[in-house]
Enzyme design. Sequence first.
Site, PDB file in Angstrom:
ATOM      1  N   SER A  44       0.532  -1.435  -0.223  1.00 28.48           N
ATOM      2  CA  SER A  44      -0.676   0.260   0.154  1.00 28.48           C
ATOM      3  C   SER A  44       1.035   1.496  -0.103  1.00 28.48           C
ATOM      4  CB  SER A  44      -0.548   0.209   0.898  1.00 28.48           C
ATOM      5  OG  SER A  44      -1.598   1.139   1.260  1.00 28.48           O
ATOM      6  N   ASP A  58      -9.840  -4.743  -4.737  1.00 29.47           N
ATOM      7  CA  ASP A  58      -9.222  -3.862  -3.627  1.00 29.47           C
ATOM      8  C   ASP A  58     -10.279  -2.568  -3.833  1.00 29.47           C
ATOM      9  OD1 ASP A  58      -7.704  -1.898  -2.487  1.00 29.47           O
ATOM     10  OD2 ASP A  58      -5.603  -3.269  -2.585  1.00 29.47           O
ATOM     11  N   HIS A  93      -7.474  -5.448   0.400  1.00 25.02           N
ATOM     12  CA  HIS A  93      -6.187  -5.124   0.128  1.00 25.02           C
ATOM     13  C   HIS A  93      -5.365  -6.076   0.750  1.00 25.02           C
ATOM     14  CE1 HIS A  93      -4.012  -1.077   0.130  1.00 25.02           C
ATOM     15  NE2 HIS A  93      -3.948  -1.184   1.264  1.00 25.02           N
TER      16      HIS A  93
END
Length: 393
Positions: free
Chosen positions: A241, A329, A368
């Site tokens: 991320s 995601d 995610h």
Amino acid sequence: MLFTRRRLLKRVGLRCLQACLLIFFLIFVVLPLIFRYSVTFQRGILFLTFIKYPKGLDLTKPESVGLYATRNFYITVKDHDQDEDGVRVGVWHVLPSNAVRRFKRELRVEEEVAQDPDQQLDPAPGNERELKELSPAIRSEFPVVLPENEQLFYERLLRMPGGTVVLYLHGNTASRGSGHRSEVYKLLRKLNYHVFSFDYRGYADSDPVPPTEEGVVRDAMMVFEYIANTTSNPIVVWGHSLGTGVATHLCAKLASLRERAPRGVILESPFTNIRDEIRMHPFAKLYKNLPWFNFTISQPMYTNRLRFESDVHVLEFRQPIMIIHAEDDVVVPFNLGYRLYRIALDGRSRTSGPVEFHRFGASRKYGHKYLCRAPELPGLIQKFVENYRDAVY
């Protein structure tokens, strides 16, 4: 009486309209303007250091999240030559599974090893021969691992030939001890890699210094330098991320090192740059179609150097890249990760390392955070690491 009632309804309707206009003005005009002129607000929204979970976690005790045989320590990061005090960041060093099994008595984790189902599986490839040859000498030097000799013991194992090190750069919110991150460490441990994870400035038990892009990249640089100064074994950088932005920026800064640069980069749920990510983030749904969105939201962050331009940085280093992304995601949309892959694939020089992309279908519901649960992921990681751990680009 009917006339009075109509006047009353008209007055109530007018007040409701005024209230709605006021709310609209506050939410869609005032808040964006505050965001534009407040660097503190911008940093807060980007780094989310105020979100902390799980509550009550003692990061000095990694065993509380199942990470036995893990050392907690701190590194001081100096931002410039005149910086006398520096910034202290908290670090975990997770030992590989094969080392834990061989030194479980010295580490006093025999019970934990016996109860860990991962330790009962067939061992992954690793530096077994080196461990077997050197373990008698290490045992004589460290009959038991205590706080007084813990650093020396962990660094001794880190220097052992044939090992691989993964430097994990986490995303925003929480700490190095969050559940989904611990799952990644356990996966990498099972593959017999040393794992280093740390909290950037402003996070968890690291010094409460407001983070910036340059600051968190500097933190990553110092942890990388600690590893590289301790061992000559290859280092692979893994970013997740927001950590993918840190990873690509870090590797761009390390590009000139050649032999001592990272041997590969794994990007989990990456984005192209913060401008694209903000526009496509769920929190931006209310704002992204406003005519002043770029003026109040995107441009100020760029001006204040909160950019994380992975689409630029992937072109500035030559190491192989593996990108993994889930189609479902919602935090970092899948198409941003794929777009970054195409940029790297099409824009890097022919002498650069390969670029891989692995998609995970939405039906698998990894979202995610939970790509680490994909059964094929360990094989993909092993293949990537084995292919490039000894290659220099």
